[in-house]
Design a protein around this motif. Structure first.
Motif, PDB file in Angstrom:
ATOM      1  N   ARG A  22       0.825  -1.214   0.000  1.00  0.00           N
ATOM      2  CA  ARG A  22       0.000   0.000   0.000  1.00  0.00           C
ATOM      3  C   ARG A  22       0.852   1.254   0.000  1.00  0.00           C
ATOM      4  O   ARG A  22       0.487   2.271  -0.578  1.00  0.00           O
ATOM      5  CB  ARG A  22      -0.936  -0.017   1.206  1.00  0.00           C
ATOM      6  CG  ARG A  22      -2.204  -0.821   0.938  1.00  0.00           C
ATOM      7  CD  ARG A  22      -3.226  -0.515   1.979  1.00  0.00           C
ATOM      8  NE  ARG A  22      -2.787  -1.037   3.271  1.00  0.00           N
ATOM      9  CZ  ARG A  22      -2.975  -2.294   3.668  1.00  0.00           C
ATOM     10  NH1 ARG A  22      -3.585  -3.135   2.880  1.00  0.00           N
ATOM     11  NH2 ARG A  22      -2.569  -2.703   4.846  1.00  0.00           N
ATOM     12  N   PRO A  34      -5.671   2.550  -4.622  1.00  0.00           N
ATOM     13  CA  PRO A  34      -6.171   1.179  -4.569  1.00  0.00           C
ATOM     14  C   PRO A  34      -6.515   0.624  -5.943  1.00  0.00           C
ATOM     15  O   PRO A  34      -6.547  -0.589  -6.130  1.00  0.00           O
ATOM     16  CB  PRO A  34      -7.398   1.276  -3.666  1.00  0.00           C
ATOM     17  CG  PRO A  34      -7.724   2.721  -3.537  1.00  0.00           C
ATOM     18  CD  PRO A  34      -6.510   3.504  -3.889  1.00  0.00           C
ATOM     19  N   GLY A  62      -7.289  -3.176   3.499  1.00  0.00           N
ATOM     20  CA  GLY A  62      -7.156  -2.359   2.286  1.00  0.00           C
ATOM     21  C   GLY A  62      -7.912  -1.046   2.413  1.00  0.00           C
ATOM     22  O   GLY A  62      -7.445  -0.003   1.979  1.00  0.00           O
ATOM     23  N   GLY A  95      -5.372   1.491   4.335  1.00  0.00           N
ATOM     24  CA  GLY A  95      -4.905   2.079   3.078  1.00  0.00           C
ATOM     25  C   GLY A  95      -5.060   3.588   3.085  1.00  0.00           C
ATOM     26  O   GLY A  95      -4.137   4.318   2.726  1.00  0.00           O
TER      27      GLY A  95
END
Lengths: 512, 271
Positions: A75, A81, A102, A106
């Motif tokens: 990341r 993403p 994520g 993230g």
């Protein structure tokens, strides 16, 4: 040679301790720090920084939070993403890591990381480095099939980059690529093993590596191909590969070790024992004798011992006393004992007892060839002990089935120069001729020459193995220019000072 | 049609009387295989075609041994390899062809008879790896050359002699090599005897060399340059070699000088 290697390794570690990540650092920091190292490598075009980053893989993979750290690393490198490269890498990680982490992590990371690590993002080397980490992760979790699929695409992608700073990472990637396929069913000795299917790809990689003068990948792929061929016993193909390719002289030490080991193995199978011995000896001497690589050292030593026995030599006792080898070499120790005294029964018993071990070491077929050596040694012991012995006695001592066999065997031993003797056919005796004075022959000078040659060769290798920093000469030129400048200034000052001093001196003289 | 023709050819090949016409039949069979695209196995060759191809090639291999055409045999052997390494599943109902160990055994024996020990061991290593030890140890047709090699290497020539005699030879194709092997061991024994015995009675030499009569011994002795007199054989090479060895010391002074100069040059580059 061995000493030199040790020092090399020690230096490397010290360096790492100084510059590399501190041991207390969390794993994700280690990974992100390595991005900087790789960036540095790309900027300064110096592969040593990349190697340093790769070296820390061993510690990273042992960390408890390796997958999480890897996810964070990915990341950090690819904050967006929807980035394609990021998606490919993340797909390989466990489900939970991807979705929950994520989203939350993230965004948080992107805020902090986006500003700081902006320059990291689009560097292919960083992506490749993360790819290798993913391979390591998959391998450690025994997801061989997924790893194999991922690696196939991964190495294809790596091959499409033509960047020299990518080479060390690419070599690593191929290594794991081959490793995954080796662990897929059916396992290698079978002719349907997936390792056969990856050969074209490896050969293609070798081809492009040679064309691009990519020594790292060339060395790694050559070794992988040899391993691949040997695993399915395609010795002829391996031999042809060696004949058709050149192993890069500047390859890393551990690749050289592996190459020499495989070469030694192939030559041993082809009965070229002298060549096999030379290769295996350098392999064992160059290999590290402690640490995680000790397995290689043991394996190479095992093979070396068998080849020495096949050549009619007895390995030194001290070999078996090394702490890292002692227990691993136990079966071979027994074997050497049997061969040394020429006891055929003990030899057969030993082979039978340790068959499983020898088989898994891949030395079994070689050991079976030792039978004749045992007999030869037996004949030699008898010939040394008796000046005259009947063939019947030889039969009973060596457990040979018939007197005729004994006669042929001893005759062959005489012809091969194992013993100095004559046979008396009518009485059925073996008569040993008294040993001649070795110093009246050329043998001592030959032995001397062989040793000198070996030492000179070793020295040449050492000289060639010395490494020099890449841009050292530029620095030197700069320094020389600076020194010249200084000298000029100095000269100017001296001239000026001289004038002053002259005045003073003259004054002094005049004063005197 | 092509299949039918092939089957016909195979049945003709099986008749022992057709030995001389065999090469012609075989080339026709191979052409047929090419039409079926079965000469080299591909992923979509049907099991029936695979079996046909293997049968033809195996017949070719065995027939070329009978015709003593070793080059052709080697070619057939190489062509058979891709078929033999196919997985069990590919053969399906057709069943695996039965002559694999025979052809392999013959190939090993061929390597042995030409003295290619490196090749012999390479093939053997591959066999042990791919089909496992038990299977090889049970297989008489492969054990035969293995036993011969062991006896040859250790020097038990009488065992080799015993193995090559009629009833011990596993099949008639193997017998073709017996003659070659006997010649090999005879010359081996001869070169051993030259070194091992100062002299040898002719009657004993007959037994040692596995020759039929004393006349044959004398003929053999003359061919090798031995001297036969008073019922004994003398080996002149021995003395000649002794002399040569002594001369060797004298003539080696050249190499000694060369070596020493080499050391000096090297020292100069080091210091």
């Amino acid at each position: 040679m061995a000493d030199k290697m040790d020092i090399d390794a020690a230096n490397g570690e010290k360096e790492e301790g100084k510059i590399g990540p501190a041991p207390g650092l969390p794993t994700e920091r280690v990974i992100t720090n390595n991005f900087n190292l790789i960036n540095q490598a790309v900027d300064s075009f110096d592969a040593r920084f990349t190697l340093r980053a790769l070296r820390s893989i061993a510690t990273i993979r042992k960390a408890a939070n390796f997958p999480e750290a890897l996810a964070i690393g990915i990341r950090t490198a690819f904050p967006k993403p929807q980035n394609n490269a990021r998606r490919v890498l993340e797909e390989m990680l466990p489900e939970g890591m991807r979705s929950s982490g994520g989203q939350q992590n993230g965004s948080g990371e992107a805020n902090g990381g986006a500003v700081k690590e902006q320059d990291v993002v689009e560097i292919a080397e960083v992506w490749a480095y993360l790819g290798v980490l993913v391979q390591v992760y998959l391998f450690d979790h025994q997801e061989y099939q997924r790893g194999a699929d991922f690696s196939s695409n991964f190495v294809d992608k790596i091959r499409s980059f033509n960047r020299r700073t990518m080479d060390p990472i690419g070599a690593k990637a191929y290594f794991y690529y081959a490793l995954f396929h080796e662990n897929l069913n059916p396992l290698p000795p079978s002719k349907q093993s997936p390792v056969i299917d990856i050969r074209p790809k490896l050969l293609a990689a070798l081809r492009s590596a040679v064309i691009r003068k990519d020594d790292e990948t060339q060395a790694a792929v050559t070794v992988l191909l040899l391993r691949n061929y040997i695993s399915t016993a395609d010795i002829t193909q391996a031999d042809l590969l060696i004949a058709q390719t050149q192993f890069p002289a500047s390859a890393a030490n551990n690749q050289v070790c592996r190459y020499l080991y495989y070469l030694g193995r192939i030559r041993a199978i082809q009965l070229a024992y002298t060549e096999a011995h030379a290769n295996l000896e350098s392999a064992t001497r160059k290999s590290p004798t402690a640490g995680p690589a000790v397995g290689f050292y043991q394996q190479a030593t095992k093979l070396l011992i068998v080849v020495e026995l096949l050549m009619g030599d007895i390995p030194e006792r001290s070999t078996f006393r090394q702490p890292s080898l002692e227990s691993a070499l136990h079966p071979y120790f027994k074997l050497v004992q049997a061969v040394r005294v020429g006891d055929l029964q003990a030899f057969l018993k030993c082979v039978h007892a340790f068959e499983q071990q020898f088989r898994s070491d891949g030395t079994y077929t070689l050991i079976l060839r030792l039978r004749q050596n045992v007999i030869k040694t037996g004949v030699r012991m008898l010939s040394l002990s008796y000046s005259r012995i009947s063939l019947r006695d030889i039969c009973t001592r060596l457990h040979i089935s018939s007197e005729e066999s004994a006669e042929y065997i001893t005759a062959k031993a005489i012809r091969d120069g194992v013993i100095e003797a004559t046979l008396d056919h009518t009485h059925g005796h073996l008569i040993t001729t008294p040993a001649r004075d070795a110093y009246s022959t050329t043998e001592p000078s030959e032995a001397f020459h062989a040793r000198i040659e070996a030492l000179l060769g070793m020295r040449d290798e050492c000289v060639m193995a010395m490494r020099y920093p890449m841009n050292k000469h530029r620095q030197e030129i700069a320094e020389a220019a600076k020194a010249r400048e200084r000298e000029r200034e100095l000269a100017k000052e001296i001239v000026e000072g001289d004038a002053d001093a002259d005045d003073g001196d003259e004054g002094g003289f005049e004063g005197m | 049609m092509a299949e039918h023709e092939l089957k016909q050819i195979i049945s003709q090949l099986e008749k022992p009387s057709n030995l001389q016409q065999a090469p012609k039949l075989l080339s026709r069979a191979k052409l047929g295989l090419l039409h079926l695209q079965a000469l080299v196995p591909s992923s979509n060759t049907s099991p029936q075609h695979l079996l046909l191809a293997t049968t033809v090639l195996e017949h070719g291999a065995l027939l070329s041994i009978r015709l003593k055409d070793t080059e052709a045999f080697t070619r057939y052997y190489q062509q058979l390899q891709p078929f033999y390494s196919l997985p069990q599943g590919r053969w399906q109902r057709a069943g695996k062809p039965g002559n694999q160990s025979k052809v392999t055994g013959l190939y090993l024996l061929l390597l042995l008879s030409v003295g290619d020990y490196a090749g012999f061991h390479t093939v053997l290593e591959g066999l042990e790896m791919s089909s496992g030890k038990e299977q090889i140890e049970k297989d008489e047709l492969i054990q035969y050359p293995v036993r011969l090699e062991q006896a040859l290497m250790e020097g038990s020539y009488d065992k080799v002699w015993g193995e090559t005699k009629g009833e011990r030879v596993p099949s008639e194709e193997f017998a073709v090599f017996s003659e070659v092997l006997i010649n090999t061991i005879r010359s081996e024994i001869a070169s051993c005897s030259e070194r091992a015995y100062p002299s040898l009675p002719i009657s004993n030499a007959k037994n040692l060399l596995f020759l039929d009569s004393e006349g044959a011994v004398i003929q053999f002795a003359q061919a090798r340059g031995w001297v036969a007199k008073d019922g004994r054989i003398y080996f002149p090479q021995q003395e000649a070699e002794m002399l040569a060895a002594e001369k060797d010391v004298m003539s080696s002074s050249n190499t000694v000088i060369e070596n020493t100069l080499g050391y000096a040059r090297k020292l100069e580059t080091i210091v």
